[in-house]
Design an enzyme around this catalytic site. Structure first.
Site, PDB file in Angstrom:
ATOM      1  N   CYS A  94      -0.828 -83.664  21.651  1.00  0.00           N
ATOM      2  CA  CYS A  94      -1.886 -84.045  21.356  1.00  0.00           C
ATOM      3  C   CYS A  94      -2.772 -84.675  22.367  1.00  0.00           C
ATOM      4  O   CYS A  94      -2.862 -85.006  23.039  1.00  0.00           O
ATOM      5  CB  CYS A  94      -2.641 -84.030  19.645  1.00  0.00           C
ATOM      6  SG  CYS A  94      -4.192 -83.541  19.263  1.00  0.00           S
ATOM      7  N   GLY A  95      -3.194 -86.270  21.676  1.00  0.00           N
ATOM      8  CA  GLY A  95      -3.642 -87.302  22.255  1.00  0.00           C
ATOM      9  C   GLY A  95      -3.229 -88.298  22.910  1.00  0.00           C
ATOM     10  O   GLY A  95      -3.575 -89.125  23.815  1.00  0.00           O
TER      11      GLY A  95
END
Length: 211
Positions: free
Chosen positions: A114-115
């Site tokens: 993800c991030g």
């Protein structure tokens, strides 16, 4: 082999726990209990607070960037408006030189969920490399000079990235298949009652893998 999952202030708990459970179960089913899955932090052992209602996890040790195996960087959690600031702090933190050293170390693969991919990209570590992050961060990923690929998992050899939060499961299963083979990966899926989603993308004309 050591599989290190990094904690930082504001981490997303599912980005940590999903690959942790998948990798630990894969090692057990493969008959490799000596393959350790460890929670680590850039500044050593201690309690680290995640972004979801103050949920904390304990880092057992400092990140060792030279240890053969995997270094996995999660994304940030909490309110969407707060996530860019958390990732920006990670991109300027003491974690980045350690991840850079891991990318340079023989026998080490860096992975991100993800991030986490975007934090590494903001620090300049993914320039020119294919990668994926949460769908909301794909334009930002491109702006850093990375090569965004719309896939569930992007495997670029010593760098493996995965998309949004639940893709931590798919990342873990992909790494299990890389390390222990498809039989063990399928066994983990069956045990977890989870089927991999999307495409695991590889460069150089390789056949895509994944459901």
């Amino acid at each position: 082999m050591l599989m290190q999952i990094v904690l930082f202030e504001g981490f997303d708990p599912l980005d940590v726990i999903a690959p942790f459970e998948v990798l630990a179960t894969g090692a057990d089913l493969a008959g490799r209990p000596q393959d350790e899955v460890r929670l680590v932090a850039a500044d050593g052992p201690g309690e680290v607070t995640g972004a979801t209602r103050g949920l904390g996890l304990r880092a057992a040790a400092a990140l060792d960037p030279a240890a053969p195996g995997y270094v996995i960087v999660p994304g940030a959690g909490g309110a969407v408006a707060q996530i860019p600031a958390i990732l920006g702090r990670v991109a300027q933190s003491a974690l980045i030189p350690q991840v850079r050293a891991a990318l340079d170390a023989p026998g080490v693969t860096v992975a991100a969920v993800c991030g986490g991919s975007l934090a590494l990209a903001l620090a300049g570590l993914l320039r020119g490399r294919p990668a994926v992050t949460h769908t909301l961060g794909m334009d930002a990923l491109a702006a850093t000079g990375a090569r965004p690929v719309r896939a569930r998992v992007v495997d670029d050899g010593d760098l493996v990235t995965a998309g949004g939060v639940t893709s931590g499961l798919d990342l873990g299963l992909h790494l299990v298949e890389r390390e222990y083979g498809p039989r063990v990966a399928v066994a983990v899926q069956e045990l977890f009652e989870y089927e991999r989603r999307g495409t695991a993308w590889r460069d150089a004309g390789a056949e895509p893998v994944g459901a």
